[in-house]
Design an enzyme around this catalytic site. Structure first.
Site, PDB file in Angstrom:
ATOM      1  N   ARG A   1      49.912  39.342  41.427  1.00 59.62           N
ATOM      2  CA  ARG A   1      50.426  40.278  42.437  1.00 59.62           C
ATOM      3  C   ARG A   1      50.831  39.543  43.710  1.00 59.62           C
ATOM      4  O   ARG A   1      51.884  39.820  44.296  1.00 59.62           O
ATOM      5  CB  ARG A   1      49.366  41.339  42.717  1.00 59.62           C
ATOM      6  CG  ARG A   1      49.013  42.182  41.490  1.00 59.62           C
ATOM      7  CD  ARG A   1      47.670  42.875  41.645  1.00 59.62           C
ATOM      8  NE  ARG A   1      47.670  43.774  42.786  1.00 59.62           N
ATOM      9  CZ  ARG A   1      46.565  44.297  43.319  1.00 59.62           C
ATOM     10  NH1 ARG A   1      45.379  43.959  42.827  1.00 59.62           N
ATOM     11  NH2 ARG A   1      46.643  45.117  44.336  1.00 59.62           N
TER      12      ARG A   1
ATOM     13  N   THR B   1      44.711  47.128  36.679  1.00 60.53           N
ATOM     14  CA  THR B   1      45.323  46.289  35.648  1.00 60.53           C
ATOM     15  C   THR B   1      44.642  46.596  34.320  1.00 60.53           C
ATOM     16  O   THR B   1      43.413  46.635  34.243  1.00 60.53           O
ATOM     17  CB  THR B   1      45.157  44.793  35.978  1.00 60.53           C
ATOM     18  OG1 THR B   1      45.837  44.511  37.203  1.00 60.53           O
ATOM     19  CG2 THR B   1      45.745  43.925  34.875  1.00 60.53           C
TER      20      THR B   1
ATOM     21  N   LEU C   1      39.455  41.702  35.583  1.00 61.70           N
ATOM     22  CA  LEU C   1      40.768  42.300  35.759  1.00 61.70           C
ATOM     23  C   LEU C   1      40.675  43.274  36.926  1.00 61.70           C
ATOM     24  O   LEU C   1      39.658  43.944  37.106  1.00 61.70           O
ATOM     25  CB  LEU C   1      41.226  43.050  34.500  1.00 61.70           C
ATOM     26  CG  LEU C   1      41.505  42.219  33.246  1.00 61.70           C
ATOM     27  CD1 LEU C   1      41.876  43.139  32.088  1.00 61.70           C
ATOM     28  CD2 LEU C   1      42.612  41.200  33.477  1.00 61.70           C
ATOM     29  N   ASP C   2      41.743  43.358  37.719  1.00 61.37           N
ATOM     30  CA  ASP C   2      41.770  44.311  38.816  1.00 61.37           C
ATOM     31  C   ASP C   2      41.594  45.737  38.276  1.00 61.37           C
ATOM     32  O   ASP C   2      41.902  46.027  37.112  1.00 61.37           O
ATOM     33  CB  ASP C   2      43.101  44.229  39.567  1.00 61.37           C
ATOM     34  CG  ASP C   2      43.291  42.879  40.247  1.00 61.37           C
ATOM     35  OD1 ASP C   2      42.291  42.177  40.451  1.00 61.37           O
ATOM     36  OD2 ASP C   2      44.455  42.544  40.551  1.00 61.37           O
ATOM     37  N   LYS C   3      41.153  46.626  39.137  1.00 61.97           N
ATOM     38  CA  LYS C   3      40.896  48.015  38.737  1.00 61.97           C
ATOM     39  C   LYS C   3      42.095  48.642  38.035  1.00 61.97           C
ATOM     40  O   LYS C   3      41.958  49.278  36.986  1.00 61.97           O
ATOM     41  CB  LYS C   3      40.522  48.842  39.973  1.00 61.97           C
ATOM     42  CG  LYS C   3      40.298  50.318  39.693  1.00 61.97           C
ATOM     43  CD  LYS C   3      39.980  51.086  40.965  1.00 61.97           C
ATOM     44  CE  LYS C   3      39.818  52.571  40.683  1.00 61.97           C
ATOM     45  NZ  LYS C   3      39.544  53.348  41.921  1.00 61.97           N
TER      46      LYS C   3
END
Length: 322
Positions: free
Chosen positions: A244, A148, A144-146
């Site tokens: 995104r 998110t 997961l993105d930082k």
């Protein structure tokens, strides 16, 4: 097959119709996370990769229906990770897997510029005896993105990691997100089918490009506001920054996302990008039973929605903040 005095780990891959004709070493490196093409070629030289039971060469082209056997060397315990106790809730755990509810602001695994304070550092602290590959991100099968938040599965054994990887790569895992995007999305539901690759100009970003890898995102409108739309998002593929990038591509970037155009004036304060991985469904790597997990929207994002709903109820124009 053994490596030294220890048993190698056997991974079996079946070639799909869409993979027909691909170069063998490139295919295996793309299918198995943490394996480079050079490492795949080393395994081939050792006879640790077989195609339909026969030795193979790196440049060999695979055919639809081919059966690959990959014998991975025994797992060596990671030695270079610093344990760090971090406030990351565990919502499910058994002998094979552990599922975190990752808060925003935490990177999944160490990388340049993020050597500490990651979920993997926390994993090392709470499960110090974990022995699973790859050593720099043990047990990680997806990310997961930082900024998110939400559900993230980690394998506790090498067999579980390989079984979960196969599910993620075959697109059999159901992954659902909640996203708030700028503007009013008109259709009640839709699909974004647009390939994604590294942005040719800004290399730190991803972009929709004709030569990119296939990427499919489905969305359904949950709630509309005058300045934004709340979406339930399901992704078939798992490309970097997929949601995104796709939302920005259709002109509705995720609210609070500074990298892809979402960091623009908004009618209420937003603490970070409004994206939450709320739901996962996959098959348990050992029992074969369906695992279904869901986590509610965290407090910081609930606050944004409450503020938006208050504006709607008051039927007053939301002042645009500088």
């Amino acid at each position: 097959m053994t490596v030294g005095s220890r048993e190698a780990i056997r991974l079996v891959l079946q070639i799909s119709e869409r993979e027909h004709g691909e170069r063998l070493d490139k295919l295996i490196a793309s299918r198995v996370t943490g394996m480079s093409r050079s490492f795949v070629q080393q395994l081939m030289k050792r006879g640790a990769i077989l195609v339909n039971g026969e030795p193979c060469k790196p440049a060999q082209r695979v055919r639809y229906g081919d059966r690959l056997e990959v014998y991975l060397p025994p797992v060596e315990p990671p030695t270079d990770l610093e344990p760090e106790f971090l406030p990351i809730p565990v919502i499910y755990e058994d002998d094979d897997i552990i599922v975190f509810d990752k808060p925003p602001g935490i990177v999944t695994h160490p990388a340049p510029g993020h050597e500490h304070g990651t979920l993997v550092n926390a994993l090392k602290a709470i499960r110090p005896d974990l022995q699973v590959q790859p050593s720099h991100r043990p047990g990680i099968v997806h990310r997961l993105d930082k900024d998110t938040s939400g559900l993230l599965v980690v394998a506790k054994t090498e067999a579980a990691r390989l079984a979960l990887l196969e599910q993620w790569q075959s697109r059999s895992v159901v992954k659902k997100y909640t996203a708030l995007v700028h503007g009013v999305v008109e259709p009640d539901s839709g699909t974004i089918d647009a390939p994604i690759s590294r942005d040719p100009v800004e290399r730190t970003k991803m972009a929709v490009v004709s030569w990119g890898r296939p990427a499919i995102t489905h969305f359904r409108v949950l709630e509309r506001f005058r300045c934004a739309t709340l979406l339930d998002v399901t992704i078939e593929t798992g490309r970097t920054h997929q949601i995104r990038v796709h939302c920005a591509f259709i002109g509705h970037p995720v609210v609070g996302d500074s990298q892809y155009g979402g960091h623009r004036p908004f009618c209420v304060p937003v603490p970070r990008q409004f994206l939450h991985a709320r739901y996962l469904r996959f098959v348990h790597p050992t029992t074969g039973q369906a695992i279904e997990l869901e986590t509610p929207l965290p407090y910081d994002l609930r606050t944004v929605l409450e503020a938006l709903r208050h504006c709607e109820q008051e039927q007053a124009r939301c002042p645009v903040r500088d």
